[in-house]
Each structure stands twice: as structure tokens, then as C-alpha cells.
Design an enzyme around this catalytic site. Structure first.
Site, PDB file in Angstrom:
ATOM      1  N   GLN A   1       0.859  -1.181   0.000  1.00 17.95           N
ATOM      2  CA  GLN A   1       0.000   0.000   0.000  1.00 17.95           C
ATOM      3  C   GLN A   1       0.900   1.237   0.000  1.00 17.95           C
ATOM      4  OE1 GLN A   1      -2.292   1.532   3.523  1.00 17.95           O
ATOM      5  NE2 GLN A   1      -4.022   0.722   2.361  1.00 17.95           N
TER       6      GLN A   1
ATOM      7  N   TYR B   1      -6.634  10.528   3.950  1.00 19.50           N
ATOM      8  CA  TYR B   1      -5.222  10.732   3.697  1.00 19.50           C
ATOM      9  C   TYR B   1      -5.140  11.761   2.552  1.00 19.50           C
ATOM     10  CZ  TYR B   1      -3.648   6.861   6.688  1.00 19.50           C
ATOM     11  OH  TYR B   1      -3.358   6.062   7.757  1.00 19.50           O
TER      12      TYR B   1
ATOM     13  N   ARG C   1      -9.803  -7.799   9.986  1.00 20.17           N
ATOM     14  CA  ARG C   1      -9.835  -8.277  11.370  1.00 20.17           C
ATOM     15  C   ARG C   1     -10.020  -9.785  11.476  1.00 20.17           C
ATOM     16  NH1 ARG C   1     -14.401  -4.114  13.117  1.00 20.17           N
ATOM     17  NH2 ARG C   1     -14.894  -4.513  10.934  1.00 20.17           N
TER      18      ARG C   1
END
Length: 397
Positions: A108, A178, A354
């Protein structure tokens, strides 16, 4: 609205091999980028390698290393990996370890922009406009045209470095407010130049970055982008504009797939995760005065949202209906039922976060038909573990 987990007959097997741009994955399950907190000196560690080796050995098609900053002022923490000569040998060691387990590996890449803290980067954080950020207790500085050009090229350089260090793909960060996502957001972007105002102007930075990355690496690796569908705040970037941006990215041809996300690290971080907001645990690991602030007003910033499986599907369906390019469904993918649902809804891949922290061998167990209902209870206490190495607090190492 309740999501139907008994989809129509699935014609696409999520556990069968699939093509992603120029690469082939052994299945359609991608380990989502989850900040690892395992690089205290900004270098690859054995712990970081093991963090990604486990889901690779556990059967995922690809794992995603998060978050590799394209520039020093794009870090969210002082220990974040950057694309430098010093980090390249460690990154090669990491990609070799993942490939040895039969999985692909993605990096990423992005610039934190207003999510960065001045104390970590040594200068005011960049943003589309000047604004005070409660999360960092600093004002962001408007990015100049020269800053934008520099950061576009930095993404291209990061992609070149990714090729050199053995990555199979890069994922450009267009989410969570971001830097590039903050330009997309009408709530955060108050500019009046060619990068502000209309959606076409606000999307310019994203389109220029995706094109620069494609021009830099061609078809040597796959290129994905993680795109916000909804900032989770009134007046923010929302699905109606996300549809148009997705269409522009598809028309440009710079991407091999889009991963669809939501929420704002600046304004509403829990909007992405759903489930419990672990305020007490966050306060316990934070320094003062942040600790006191979380105790006093944390519930107003770290809001709780009800969890359900495939919780981003309703918005993602609208993107799916508007473009033909491959899409990755993220959010509440916990087992075979949600993977099958994603395939039945026309998504080509799923991203799992998760659930893989709780069960790194999730895919192998599904393949072996030994997987019971997922063990992740969406307590989100893993979020508070990032400061000492991200892990599921309920899992015995």
C-alpha cells in the site's frame, strides 16, 4: 437493512485462481492493509515478515503491506517504512518469504497528508487547505502545486521500487482522508484553484497519481487503488461522487482494480470498522493530554456503529452497477458465506482484515471445510494494539 447471506447460486468460486491485471492469484481472497506497528525504526523486521507470512501460509491469495509512505512528510508515525535504498533489502526479504508460502504480496503506497502529525514529520502536515486537526493538534498547510507534483512523482517512484523489491502489486491510498482522499472531500478541500471546487478538480490529484503509477511500471505489477465511498461525515465525499470518480479511473485505464472503503481518519475513524469503540483501551495506551481527551470526549469522536457482515455492500453495489472494472469488496468479510455473497453480487475479490488477525489460517480452514462461524467478535481492541504490534488481543500467539 439486513444483508441476505444466502445468495443466489454462486458461479464464481472465491477460492479458485483469479487474474488481477498481469498477475494470477491462487484465490480471490486478499489480506487487507492493516497497519502493523512492527517497524519501530522504519525498517522491515522479522516480526513484520511473520505478520504477513502467517496469512500467506494460511491460504490467502495476496497479502497487503500497510502503509508504505511515498515521502518523509507522508508518514503517520516515525517508524513508518519509506521507499529508500536502506529499506530495499528488507522489503526483498519480505516478498521472498511471502512468495515461498505460495501467495502474492502487495504494498500500500500513499501520503498521509493531514493525517500526519507535525511532531513526526518535522513540518506542518500537508492538506488541500489550512485547517486545525483535532487528531494531531496541529494546523495543516495547503499543498502547493510543487508539492502536488512532487507527491505524484513520489508515488511513481514508490511503484518502481515495489517492482525492484519483488512486490506483485501496489495499492494506492485514495481513502480515509489521507492526502489524496482529503482532496476528494468537499468538506476538507476548500481550494479555489484547479485542485478544488468541482468534482473534476478535486479528483485531479487522484487521476494524475494513478496515471503516473501506471506510466512508471506498465504491466509489470498489478495496480489497485483504495477508494473512499463515504467519508462518514455530513458534507464529505459520498457515494454519488465516488461513482463518478470510479468511472473516470476506469476510463483512464490506469488501474487493474478498485478496493472500496469508507470513513475518515481525520473526522470519523470508526465509520469504517463498525462494532465496538474501545475507548478505555485507547485511553490506556495514549500519552497525556490525549489520554484525558479520550476519557472526556472520546465517545463523540470514536463513535460506535452496529456491526453486520458485508456492511459496505449497500454502497459498493452502486459502484458495481456503474463500472465494469474489477472491484474488491471490503468490510465484514468473515467466512465463506460473505465471500460467496460478494461473488454473487459481481465483485471479483474480497479483502479481509480483522477476521485474519483472529484466524490467519481462515482460508485454509474454509478450503478444508473445518471452518465454523468466525471467531472475530468485532471488539476492535486490535486497533489499540498498533502501538506495540498489531494483533488480535483474544488470540494466543
Amino acid at each position: 437493512m439486513t444483508i441476505d447471506l444466502d445468495p443466489p447460486t454462486v458461479k464464481v468460486d472465491p477460492l479458485a485462481p483469479a487474474t488481477l491485471g498481469p498477475i494470477t492469484l491462487r484465490n480471490r481472497v486478499i489480506k487487507a492493509a492493516t497497519y502493523e506497528g512492527l517497524t519501530p525504526k522504519g525498517m522491515v523486521t522479522d516480526e513484520l515478515i511473520e505478520f504477513h507470512r502467517q496469512p500467506a501460509a494460511g491460504g490467502v491469495g495476496m497479502t497487503t503491506v500497510a502503509y508504505c509512505a511515498v515521502a518523509a512528510d507522508g508518514r503517520t508515525s516515525p517508524g513508518q517504512i519509506q521507499w529508500t535504498d536502506e529499506t530495499m533489502p528488507g522489503l526483498r526479504k519480505l516478498t521472498d518469504a511471502i512468495h515461498a508460502e505460495g501467495a502474492a504480496v502487495s504494498a500500500q503506497i500513499g501520503h498521509a497528508g493531514p493525517v500526519a502529525a507535525a511532531k513526526y514529520i518535522g513540518s506542518p502536515a500537508l492538506g488541500p487547505s489550512r485547517a486545525f486537526r483535532m487528531t494531531t493538534q496541529n494546523f495543516s498547510k495547503p499543498a502547493s502545486a510543487a508539492d502536488i507534483a512532487r507527491i505524484v512523482e513520489a508515488h511513481a517512484n514508490a511503484a518502481r521500487r515495489a517492482v525492484e523489491s519483488g512486490f506483485d502489486a501496489v495499492e494506492i491510498h485514495f481513502g480515509h482522508n489521507y492526502l489524496i482522499s482529503s482532496f476528494l472531500s468537499p468538506k476538507v478541500n476548500k481550494r479555489t484553484d484547479e485542485y478544488g471546487g468541482s468534482l473534476a478538480n478535486r479528483a485531479r490529484f487522484a487521476l494524475e497519481t494513478a496515471r503516473a503509477v501506471r506510466d512508471a511500471v506498465g504491466d509489470r505489477i498489478a495496480i489497485l487503488a483504495k477508494l473512499n465511498m463515504d467519508d462518514g461525515v455530513p458534507g464529505g465525499f459520498w457515494v454519488d461522487e465516488a461513482i463518478q470518480v470510479a468511472q473516470w479511473l476506469e476510463q483512464d485505464g490506469s488501474l487493474d482494480a478498485l478496493e472500496l472503503t469508507a470513513g475518515s481518519s481525520l473526522l470519523n475513524p470508526m465509520y469504517l470498522f463498525k462494532g465496538d469503540a474501545p475507548l478505555r483501551e485507547f485511553a490506556a495506551v495514549m500519552p497525556q493530554p490525549t489520554k484525558l481527551g479520550i476519557r472526556l470526549v472520546g465517545k463523540h469522536f470514536l463513535k460506535e456503529y452496529p456491526y453486520r457482515d458485508a456492511y459496505l455492500l449497500e454502497d459498493a453495489r452502486q459502484i458495481r452497477a456503474a463500472v465494469t472494472m474489477p472491484l474488491v469488496l471490503l468490510g465484514g468479510i468473515t467466512g465463506k458465506a460473505t465471500m460467496d455473497l460478494a461473488m454473487a453480487e459481481g465483485f471479483q475479490f474480497v479483502a479481509v482484515g480483522r477476521a485474519l488477525l483472529r484466524e490467519p489460517d481462515l482460508v485454509n480452514r474454509i478450503t478444508e471445510e473445518t471452518h465454523n462461524p468466525g471467531l472475530c467478535i468485532h471488539c476492535n481492541k486490535c486497533m489499540t494494539a498498533i502501538y506495540g504490534g498489531t494483533h488480535c488481543v483474544l488470540r494466543v500467539p
